[in-house]
Design a protein around this motif. Structure first.
Motif, PDB file in Angstrom:
ATOM      1  N   VAL A 178      -9.087  -0.879   5.096  1.00  0.00           N
ATOM      2  CA  VAL A 178      -8.125  -0.017   4.725  1.00  0.00           C
ATOM      3  C   VAL A 178      -8.612   1.228   3.813  1.00  0.00           C
ATOM      4  O   VAL A 178      -9.235   0.986   3.054  1.00  0.00           O
ATOM      5  CB  VAL A 178      -6.861  -0.318   4.047  1.00  0.00           C
ATOM      6  CG1 VAL A 178      -5.697   0.495   4.178  1.00  0.00           C
ATOM      7  CG2 VAL A 178      -6.196  -1.480   5.029  1.00  0.00           C
ATOM      8  N   CYS A 179      -8.609   2.445   4.735  1.00  0.00           N
ATOM      9  CA  CYS A 179      -9.057   3.527   3.957  1.00  0.00           C
ATOM     10  C   CYS A 179      -8.292   4.063   2.575  1.00  0.00           C
ATOM     11  O   CYS A 179      -7.071   3.847   2.675  1.00  0.00           O
ATOM     12  CB  CYS A 179      -9.182   5.004   4.967  1.00  0.00           C
ATOM     13  SG  CYS A 179      -9.813   6.330   4.160  1.00  0.00           S
ATOM     14  N   PRO A 180      -8.967   3.828   1.516  1.00  0.00           N
ATOM     15  CA  PRO A 180      -8.168   4.308   0.157  1.00  0.00           C
ATOM     16  C   PRO A 180      -7.553   5.840   0.487  1.00  0.00           C
ATOM     17  O   PRO A 180      -6.860   5.969  -0.462  1.00  0.00           O
ATOM     18  CB  PRO A 180      -9.198   4.071  -0.859  1.00  0.00           C
ATOM     19  CG  PRO A 180     -10.500   4.537  -0.334  1.00  0.00           C
ATOM     20  CD  PRO A 180     -10.422   3.900   1.123  1.00  0.00           C
ATOM     21  N   ASN A 181      -8.292   6.443   1.074  1.00  0.00           N
ATOM     22  CA  ASN A 181      -7.570   7.949   1.161  1.00  0.00           C
ATOM     23  C   ASN A 181      -6.292   8.263   2.099  1.00  0.00           C
ATOM     24  O   ASN A 181      -5.541   8.901   1.865  1.00  0.00           O
ATOM     25  CB  ASN A 181      -8.898   9.141   1.608  1.00  0.00           C
ATOM     26  CG  ASN A 181      -8.274  10.462   1.446  1.00  0.00           C
ATOM     27  OD1 ASN A 181      -7.598  10.719   0.627  1.00  0.00           O
ATOM     28  ND2 ASN A 181      -8.845  11.266   2.574  1.00  0.00           N
TER      29      ASN A 181
ATOM     30  N   SER B  50      14.340   5.873  -0.474  1.00  0.00           N
ATOM     31  CA  SER B  50      13.787   4.649   0.068  1.00  0.00           C
ATOM     32  C   SER B  50      13.230   4.694   1.469  1.00  0.00           C
ATOM     33  O   SER B  50      12.818   3.639   1.593  1.00  0.00           O
ATOM     34  CB  SER B  50      14.989   3.640   0.131  1.00  0.00           C
ATOM     35  OG  SER B  50      16.067   4.007   0.989  1.00  0.00           O
ATOM     36  N   GLU B  51      13.383   5.683   2.144  1.00  0.00           N
ATOM     37  CA  GLU B  51      12.787   5.799   3.367  1.00  0.00           C
ATOM     38  C   GLU B  51      11.381   5.951   3.738  1.00  0.00           C
ATOM     39  O   GLU B  51      10.679   5.312   4.513  1.00  0.00           O
ATOM     40  CB  GLU B  51      13.440   7.052   4.401  1.00  0.00           C
ATOM     41  CG  GLU B  51      12.720   8.409   3.722  1.00  0.00           C
ATOM     42  CD  GLU B  51      13.884   8.935   2.734  1.00  0.00           C
ATOM     43  OE1 GLU B  51      13.500   9.994   2.102  1.00  0.00           O
ATOM     44  OE2 GLU B  51      14.743   8.079   2.252  1.00  0.00           O
ATOM     45  N   ILE B  52      10.697   6.031   2.248  1.00  0.00           N
ATOM     46  CA  ILE B  52       9.341   5.992   2.474  1.00  0.00           C
ATOM     47  C   ILE B  52       8.728   4.516   2.094  1.00  0.00           C
ATOM     48  O   ILE B  52       7.598   4.182   2.002  1.00  0.00           O
ATOM     49  CB  ILE B  52       8.555   7.022   1.474  1.00  0.00           C
ATOM     50  CG1 ILE B  52       8.996   6.509  -0.154  1.00  0.00           C
ATOM     51  CG2 ILE B  52       9.205   8.330   1.636  1.00  0.00           C
ATOM     52  CD1 ILE B  52       8.450   7.201  -1.258  1.00  0.00           C
ATOM     53  N   VAL B  53       9.729   3.750   1.815  1.00  0.00           N
ATOM     54  CA  VAL B  53       9.405   2.258   1.502  1.00  0.00           C
ATOM     55  C   VAL B  53       9.500   1.399   2.698  1.00  0.00           C
ATOM     56  O   VAL B  53      10.299   1.404   3.333  1.00  0.00           O
ATOM     57  CB  VAL B  53      10.275   1.760   0.474  1.00  0.00           C
ATOM     58  CG1 VAL B  53       9.821   0.313   0.070  1.00  0.00           C
ATOM     59  CG2 VAL B  53      10.334   2.468  -0.773  1.00  0.00           C
ATOM     60  N   SER B  54       8.494   0.474   2.969  1.00  0.00           N
ATOM     61  CA  SER B  54       8.219  -0.368   4.195  1.00  0.00           C
ATOM     62  C   SER B  54       9.379  -1.345   3.891  1.00  0.00           C
ATOM     63  O   SER B  54       9.478  -1.857   2.843  1.00  0.00           O
ATOM     64  CB  SER B  54       6.971  -0.946   4.483  1.00  0.00           C
ATOM     65  OG  SER B  54       6.055   0.144   4.625  1.00  0.00           O
ATOM     66  N   ARG B  55       9.644  -2.003   5.067  1.00  0.00           N
ATOM     67  CA  ARG B  55      10.604  -3.104   5.033  1.00  0.00           C
ATOM     68  C   ARG B  55       9.958  -4.373   4.348  1.00  0.00           C
ATOM     69  O   ARG B  55      10.694  -5.206   3.674  1.00  0.00           O
ATOM     70  CB  ARG B  55      11.165  -3.606   6.399  1.00  0.00           C
ATOM     71  CG  ARG B  55      12.020  -2.372   7.025  1.00  0.00           C
ATOM     72  CD  ARG B  55      12.603  -2.671   8.347  1.00  0.00           C
ATOM     73  NE  ARG B  55      13.408  -1.622   9.145  1.00  0.00           N
ATOM     74  CZ  ARG B  55      14.490  -1.493   8.795  1.00  0.00           C
ATOM     75  NH1 ARG B  55      14.985  -2.113   7.923  1.00  0.00           N
ATOM     76  NH2 ARG B  55      15.043  -0.283   9.713  1.00  0.00           N
ATOM     77  N   ILE B  56       8.897  -4.590   4.670  1.00  0.00           N
ATOM     78  CA  ILE B  56       7.946  -5.475   3.968  1.00  0.00           C
ATOM     79  C   ILE B  56       6.738  -4.809   3.364  1.00  0.00           C
ATOM     80  O   ILE B  56       5.790  -4.150   3.779  1.00  0.00           O
ATOM     81  CB  ILE B  56       7.496  -6.660   4.882  1.00  0.00           C
ATOM     82  CG1 ILE B  56       8.640  -7.349   5.765  1.00  0.00           C
ATOM     83  CG2 ILE B  56       6.523  -7.642   4.145  1.00  0.00           C
ATOM     84  CD1 ILE B  56       7.946  -8.130   6.749  1.00  0.00           C
ATOM     85  N   HIS B  57       6.897  -4.468   2.140  1.00  0.00           N
ATOM     86  CA  HIS B  57       6.172  -3.632   1.143  1.00  0.00           C
ATOM     87  C   HIS B  57       5.078  -4.151   0.242  1.00  0.00           C
ATOM     88  O   HIS B  57       3.997  -4.066   0.556  1.00  0.00           O
ATOM     89  CB  HIS B  57       7.154  -2.495   0.499  1.00  0.00           C
ATOM     90  CG  HIS B  57       6.312  -1.416   0.170  1.00  0.00           C
ATOM     91  ND1 HIS B  57       6.467  -0.032   0.651  1.00  0.00           N
ATOM     92  CD2 HIS B  57       5.482  -1.313  -0.843  1.00  0.00           C
ATOM     93  CE1 HIS B  57       5.738   0.805   0.128  1.00  0.00           C
ATOM     94  NE2 HIS B  57       4.883   0.367  -0.763  1.00  0.00           N
TER      95      HIS B  57
ATOM     96  N   VAL C 140       1.406  -5.516   0.858  1.00  0.00           N
ATOM     97  CA  VAL C 140       1.194  -6.739   1.950  1.00  0.00           C
ATOM     98  C   VAL C 140       1.215  -5.862   3.262  1.00  0.00           C
ATOM     99  O   VAL C 140       1.705  -6.453   4.189  1.00  0.00           O
ATOM    100  CB  VAL C 140       2.398  -7.685   1.749  1.00  0.00           C
ATOM    101  CG1 VAL C 140       2.401  -8.433   0.774  1.00  0.00           C
ATOM    102  CG2 VAL C 140       3.785  -7.006   1.742  1.00  0.00           C
ATOM    103  N   GLY C 141       0.846  -4.625   3.384  1.00  0.00           N
ATOM    104  CA  GLY C 141       0.441  -3.839   4.496  1.00  0.00           C
ATOM    105  C   GLY C 141       1.573  -2.837   4.962  1.00  0.00           C
ATOM    106  O   GLY C 141       2.018  -2.667   5.934  1.00  0.00           O
TER     107      GLY C 141
ATOM    108  N   LEU D 165      -5.231  -3.068   0.059  1.00  0.00           N
ATOM    109  CA  LEU D 165      -4.674  -4.220   0.816  1.00  0.00           C
ATOM    110  C   LEU D 165      -5.541  -5.233   0.552  1.00  0.00           C
ATOM    111  O   LEU D 165      -6.794  -5.149   0.809  1.00  0.00           O
ATOM    112  CB  LEU D 165      -4.584  -4.103   2.361  1.00  0.00           C
ATOM    113  CG  LEU D 165      -3.833  -5.061   3.139  1.00  0.00           C
ATOM    114  CD1 LEU D 165      -2.446  -5.235   2.644  1.00  0.00           C
ATOM    115  CD2 LEU D 165      -3.963  -4.655   4.543  1.00  0.00           C
ATOM    116  N   GLY D 166      -4.920  -6.501   0.154  1.00  0.00           N
ATOM    117  CA  GLY D 166      -5.686  -7.712  -0.175  1.00  0.00           C
ATOM    118  C   GLY D 166      -6.077  -7.741  -1.683  1.00  0.00           C
ATOM    119  O   GLY D 166      -6.686  -8.936  -2.034  1.00  0.00           O
TER     120      GLY D 166
END
Length: 237
Positions: A3-6, A173-180, A195-196, A210-211
C-alpha cells in the motif's frame, strides 16, 4: 500487495515505486512464521501477530577457575595451616548438698478469661489492571474499551464484522470505513492496526501502514481517515 503511504494505492509485491503517484515504496520481506509479505521495518506480522524483532541469544562466556598450585612446583600441595592445641576444660565442681525445701503456697486458680475470636485478614492484594479508553476530540465523548475482548473492532454497522465501537453517530463519520481498524489487548498493552480502510488510519499525524501494528501509549492521537476529522485521544484509567 504494497500500500502506497502517500495515496493508499495497492501495488503488486516487489514494486519499488507507486504506480499511481510514483512515490518510493517501503521495502518488504516475508514473515518467518506464516510467509505473509510485511514491511522490513515492521515490528509485528499483520496476519499472525508474530514478533519480527526477536533478539538473538547472547553468547555464553566461560569463566576460568584458578587452582591453588605453587608456581615453582605444580605437583606440590599447599602447606596445611597449623592448628592451636585444644584448651583443657575446667575441673568439674560438685554441687552443694540439698537442703530441706521451704513450704510453697498453692497458687490461686483464676477463672479463664474469654479470648475474642479474631477475624482472619487476607494478605492477598487485589491488583487492578489498567483499562484503555478513547476520548473523541470533536465531541469530548469518552468511550471505554470493552473488557475481556482480545480484539476490539472499530467501524460502522455492516453484515461482515459488526463493530464493537460504532462511530456512525459522530460528525464526519462518512470518511470512516465500515471495517476500519482493530485494537488488540495483550495484558495491560494495547495495539492498533488498520484492517484495509479506504481513507487510512493516522497515529500522531503519521499514516499507519496496512499490516503494521502500533503500540498505543497515553496521549497518542488516533485519526480515522484523512483531515483529522474523526480523531480520538488514547488514555489509560
Amino acid at each position: 500487495m504494497i500500500v502506497c503511504p502517500n495515496c493508499n494505492h495497492q501495488n503488486p509485491d516487489g514494486a519499488v515505486q507507486c504506480e499511481a503517484c510514483y512515490t518510493p515504496l517501503p521495502a518488504t520481506t516475508q514473515c518467518p512464521n506464516c510467509g505473509t509479505t510485511v514491511q522490513a521495518d515492521a515490528s509485528f506480522c499483520g496476519q499472525c501477530g508474530f514478533n519480527l524483532k526477536t533478539p538473538e541469544p547472547e553468547s555464553q562466556v566461560a569463566t576460568a577457575v584458578s587452582s591453588p598450585v605453587s608456581e615453582s612446583d605444580p605437583d606440590r600441595l599447599p602447606d596445611l595451616l597449623t592448628i592451636d592445641p585444644l584448651v583443657s576444660p575446667d575441673p568439674l565442681v560438685e554441687p552443694p548438698p540439698p537442703t530441706s525445701p521451704e513450704p510453697v503456697a498453692e497458687p490461686m486458680l483464676l477463672p479463664p478469661v474469654p479470648i475474642a475470636e479474631s477475624t482472619p485478614v487476607s494478605s492477598a492484594t487485589q491488583l487492578q489492571n489498567q483499562s484503555g479508553r478513547l476520548l473523541h476530540l470533536q465531541t469530548n465523548v469518552v468511550i471505554e474499551l470493552p473488557q475481556g475482548l482480545p480484539v476490539v473492532h472499530i467501524g460502522k454497522p455492516n453484515d461482515r464484522i459488526p463493530p464493537d465501537i460504532d462511530v456512525s453517530g459522530f460528525p464526519n463519520s462518512e470518511i470512516v470505513s465500515r471495517i476500519h481498524a482493530d485494537i488488540r489487548a495483550d495484558g495491560d498493552a494495547y495495539y492498533i492496526e488498520d484492517v484495509g480502510s479506504s481513507n487510512g488510519t493516522y497515529i500522531n499525524n503519521v499514516p499507519l501502514l496496512l499490516g503494521n501494528r502500533h503500540r498505543l501509549r497515553p496521549g497518542d492521537r488516533i485519526a480515522l481517515g484523512k483531515g483529522d476529522k474523526v480523531s480520538f485521544l488514547f488514555q489509560m484509567s
